[in-house]
Design an enzyme around this catalytic site. Structure first.
Site, PDB file in Angstrom:
ATOM      1  N   GLU A  25       0.845  -1.199   0.000  1.00 38.71           N
ATOM      2  CA  GLU A  25       0.000   0.000   0.000  1.00 38.71           C
ATOM      3  C   GLU A  25       0.878   1.245   0.000  1.00 38.71           C
ATOM      4  O   GLU A  25       1.999   1.233   0.524  1.00 38.71           O
ATOM      5  CB  GLU A  25      -0.886  -0.017   1.268  1.00 38.71           C
ATOM      6  CG  GLU A  25      -1.740   1.236   1.420  1.00 38.71           C
ATOM      7  CD  GLU A  25      -2.777   1.156   2.538  1.00 38.71           C
ATOM      8  OE1 GLU A  25      -2.741   0.195   3.336  1.00 38.71           O
ATOM      9  OE2 GLU A  25      -3.609   2.076   2.614  1.00 38.71           O
ATOM     10  N   ASN A  70      -6.577   1.624   3.026  1.00 36.75           N
ATOM     11  CA  ASN A  70      -7.271   2.909   3.168  1.00 36.75           C
ATOM     12  C   ASN A  70      -6.904   3.877   2.041  1.00 36.75           C
ATOM     13  O   ASN A  70      -7.710   4.714   1.633  1.00 36.75           O
ATOM     14  CB  ASN A  70      -6.946   3.543   4.521  1.00 36.75           C
ATOM     15  CG  ASN A  70      -7.419   2.671   5.684  1.00 36.75           C
ATOM     16  OD1 ASN A  70      -8.261   1.803   5.509  1.00 36.75           O
ATOM     17  ND2 ASN A  70      -6.866   2.896   6.861  1.00 36.75           N
ATOM     18  N   ASN A 170     -12.342  -0.819  -0.248  1.00 41.31           N
ATOM     19  CA  ASN A 170     -11.636  -1.251   0.956  1.00 41.31           C
ATOM     20  C   ASN A 170     -12.339  -0.750   2.211  1.00 41.31           C
ATOM     21  O   ASN A 170     -12.590   0.460   2.350  1.00 41.31           O
ATOM     22  CB  ASN A 170     -10.203  -0.678   0.932  1.00 41.31           C
ATOM     23  CG  ASN A 170      -9.395  -1.069   2.156  1.00 41.31           C
ATOM     24  OD1 ASN A 170      -8.962  -2.217   2.270  1.00 41.31           O
ATOM     25  ND2 ASN A 170      -9.213  -0.136   3.087  1.00 41.31           N
ATOM     26  N   GLU A 171     -12.663  -1.654   3.108  1.00 38.02           N
ATOM     27  CA  GLU A 171     -13.196  -1.304   4.442  1.00 38.02           C
ATOM     28  C   GLU A 171     -14.202  -0.158   4.384  1.00 38.02           C
ATOM     29  O   GLU A 171     -14.121   0.799   5.163  1.00 38.02           O
ATOM     30  CB  GLU A 171     -12.052  -0.987   5.415  1.00 38.02           C
ATOM     31  CG  GLU A 171     -11.154  -2.187   5.632  1.00 38.02           C
ATOM     32  CD  GLU A 171     -10.053  -1.992   6.670  1.00 38.02           C
ATOM     33  OE1 GLU A 171      -9.911  -0.885   7.223  1.00 38.02           O
ATOM     34  OE2 GLU A 171      -9.326  -2.966   6.912  1.00 38.02           O
ATOM     35  N   TYR A 237      -7.065  -8.352  11.874  1.00 40.11           N
ATOM     36  CA  TYR A 237      -5.717  -8.403  12.444  1.00 40.11           C
ATOM     37  C   TYR A 237      -5.840  -8.798  13.911  1.00 40.11           C
ATOM     38  O   TYR A 237      -6.907  -8.629  14.520  1.00 40.11           O
ATOM     39  CB  TYR A 237      -5.057  -7.031  12.393  1.00 40.11           C
ATOM     40  CG  TYR A 237      -4.790  -6.472  11.021  1.00 40.11           C
ATOM     41  CD1 TYR A 237      -3.553  -6.622  10.421  1.00 40.11           C
ATOM     42  CD2 TYR A 237      -5.766  -5.731  10.343  1.00 40.11           C
ATOM     43  CE1 TYR A 237      -3.286  -6.065   9.165  1.00 40.11           C
ATOM     44  CE2 TYR A 237      -5.511  -5.178   9.091  1.00 40.11           C
ATOM     45  CZ  TYR A 237      -4.266  -5.342   8.515  1.00 40.11           C
ATOM     46  OH  TYR A 237      -4.004  -4.793   7.292  1.00 40.11           O
ATOM     47  N   GLU A 283      -6.497  -8.976   4.134  1.00 44.72           N
ATOM     48  CA  GLU A 283      -5.565  -8.306   5.059  1.00 44.72           C
ATOM     49  C   GLU A 283      -5.529  -9.106   6.342  1.00 44.72           C
ATOM     50  O   GLU A 283      -6.564  -9.295   6.997  1.00 44.72           O
ATOM     51  CB  GLU A 283      -5.988  -6.864   5.345  1.00 44.72           C
ATOM     52  CG  GLU A 283      -5.749  -5.923   4.188  1.00 44.72           C
ATOM     53  CD  GLU A 283      -5.946  -4.456   4.559  1.00 44.72           C
ATOM     54  OE1 GLU A 283      -5.703  -4.071   5.719  1.00 44.72           O
ATOM     55  OE2 GLU A 283      -6.364  -3.704   3.664  1.00 44.72           O
ATOM     56  N   GLN A 333       1.563  -6.094   5.728  1.00 47.70           N
ATOM     57  CA  GLN A 333       1.894  -5.829   4.339  1.00 47.70           C
ATOM     58  C   GLN A 333       3.244  -6.479   4.059  1.00 47.70           C
ATOM     59  O   GLN A 333       3.677  -7.282   4.871  1.00 47.70           O
ATOM     60  CB  GLN A 333       1.898  -4.321   4.087  1.00 47.70           C
ATOM     61  CG  GLN A 333       0.532  -3.709   4.414  1.00 47.70           C
ATOM     62  CD  GLN A 333       0.355  -2.257   3.949  1.00 47.70           C
ATOM     63  OE1 GLN A 333       1.192  -1.700   3.259  1.00 47.70           O
ATOM     64  NE2 GLN A 333      -0.740  -1.641   4.376  1.00 47.70           N
TER      65      GLN A 333
END
Ligand code: AHR
Length: 495
Positions: A25, A70, A170-171, A237, A283, A333
């Site tokens: 990212e 993000n 994303n999210e 996570y 993720e 990542q």
């Protein structure tokens, strides 16, 4: 004491190698200073850091997700194509830095080629438009003489990139996300994006934006988008300063995958959907030290310990055991930012989590077996649980066996890989490994990730405190005795 029983007839399913995927990212030093470092003596003429390329190649990452995260929800991809010196410099609002746009779509595709990974692009469902998403698919995959396909050719890339995997945002549930939406609004918006993206290239595969796999968001999104998507994403996570909280909390991923599979099954049944829908766990990682989204933690340069490596191995065991559900996963990542590879201008070192990720990526075989494990269990307390910034309620999913195992076999049944994480902090575990209806030959190869203690950590000065040792096992037969050291990850390749 522990008992592990392996029966070649108890097959769970095939393991999709794409569970060993990665994610990069535009965040901190992941791309700029990690992947891409123009003018560095360590980079090639395009600006790609070749020492990082080699470390990634060694991980055998089959798929790479980009550009966020993000960042994706504010990214206008057209800023990142064409002559580099003419690209606009923008604010990266997600991560409080400036974006030079010198690494864009063409660089990403070239990079994927260099590391041997399939590209996976997440489109901007935040501030982006449907036209931008359509044009991005056309630029990458267009074969006709249309504007965006011709622009790609004009930039020096005559052949279509053939990007198959596309994420629908994303999210989008999160207050931190640019253009966050309610689940219903997301469904309405994503459905239109999906339509035009598929009209542009019917062969693409789409990933709906999921949350943790069990939330109402996931239910509503699956109900609304199941017809349009091939994958539903999970972002989850874990991590804790408490040792047992840290190494056991990946079991939440097991709960997430089981719950999400139930939602998928229900939607497919109710709506009579024939095509499969898998989970893209796009993720995952241990992340709790450099935690949050504000400017003070914008670099997210987590330094990993041996305990974190045990947690990462537990995630991988879960992905293998849940191979019928999760067909794609991306370690978040890859470089500097919550990452296995850590660079400075002079070189890099490999963090603890690199080693067992690489071992699993190299040694996991085609078919997962349902290995039986009997071992001492551990109850997490609510005080231990509360030490994690994530506030996951993982204690109620336990107790968990201190020994966690996953087993895979090749299609002929001649090779077997047993992966065992001994999360006992103090004690080695003496285990009996029984093979049902088969016997293994002496000379199995053993690789172990370990270090002097759970807090052991690699650095530029001491790059091999947590490392891999290798030896051969001189016993064979249908029952083997093996001692798994305290706080270790062991992979055994039997023949
Ligand atoms: O990987 C870091 C961030 O974590 C990503 O940008 C976001 O998708 C997630 O919340």
């Amino acid at each position: 004491m522990a008992r592990i029983k392996i029966d070649l007839d108890r097959r769970i399913g095939t393991v999709d190698r794409r569970i060993f995927g990665g994610f990069i990212e535009h965040l901190g030093r992941c791309i700029y200073g990690g992947i891409f470092d123009e003018g560095s003596p360590l980079s090639d003429e395009r600006g790609f850091r070749l020492d990082v390329v080699q470390a990634l190649r060694d991980l055998r990452i089959p798929v790479l997700r980009w550009p966020g995260g993000n960042f994706a929800s504010g990214y206008h991809w057209v800023d990142g194509i064409g002559p580099r010196d003419q690209r606009p410099r923008r604010m990266n609002l997600a991560w409080h830095i400036e974006e030079s746009n010198r690494f864009g779509t063409d660089e990403f595709i070239a990079y994927c080629g260099l590391v041997g990974a399939e590209p996976y692009i997440c489109v901007n469902l935040g501030s982006g438009t449907i036209d931008e998403a359509q044009a991005w698919v056309e630029y990458c995959n267009g074969t006709g003489h249309t504007y965006w396909a011709n622009l790609r050719r004009q930039h020096g890339y005559p052949e279509p990139y053939g990007v198959k995997l596309w994420g629908l945002g994303n999210e989008m549930y999160g207050s931190w996300q640019i253009g966050a939406l309610s689940a219903e609004d997301y469904v309405a918006k994503a459905r239109e994006f999906a339509k035009v993206m598929r009209m542009t290239d019917p062969s693409i595969q789409l990933v709906s934006c999921g949350w943790n796999g069990w939330s109402d968001w996931d239910r509503v999104v699956l109900e609304g988008l199941a017809r349009y998507v091939d994958y539903h994403s999970i972002h989850l996570y874990t991590g804790s300063p408490d040792y047992y909280g840290n190494v056991l909390s990946p079991h939440l991923a097991d709960f997430a995958l089981a719950s999400c599979q139930a939602l998928i099954d229900r939607v497919r049944y109710e709506q009579g959907i024939d095509h499969p829908i898998y989970v893209a766990y796009d993720e995952w990682n241990v992340w709790f030290r450099q935690w949050g989204y504000d400017a003070s933690v914008a670099g997210l340069e987590e330094r990993y310990t041996l305990a974190d490596a045990l947690a990462v191995a537990t995630y991988l065991n879960i992905f293998i055991r849940r191979c019928r559900t999760v067909r794609l996963a991306n370690l978040a990542q890859m470089v500097n930012v919550i990452a296995p590879i850590f660079t400075n201008p002079e070189g890099l070192f490999l963090q603890s989590i690199y080693h067992q990720f690489r071992l699993y990526s190299e040694w996991t075989l085609d078919v997962a077996l349902d290995a039986f494990v009997e071992a001492e269990t551990y109850h997490l307390s609510s005080e231990q649980e509360a030490r994690s910034p994530w506030r996951h309620r993982v204690a109620r999913l336990g107790p968990f066996t201190l020994v966690d195992a996953a087993c895979t076999v090749n299609s002929t049944g001649e090779e077997i890989t047993l992966a065992v994480v001994n999360r006992d902090l103090q004690r080695a575990v003496q285990a009996t490994i029984e093979f049902v209806g088969t016997a293994v030959r002496p000379g199995a190869l053993v690789r172990e990730v370990n270090g002097p203690g759970p807090d052991a950590s690699n650095s530029f000065d001491q790059p091999a405190i947590v490392s891999v040792s290798e030896r051969a096992l001189d016993t064979g037969g249908s029952t083997i005795s093996y001692e798994f050291p305290a706080h270790s990850v062991t992979l055994i390749r039997f023949h």
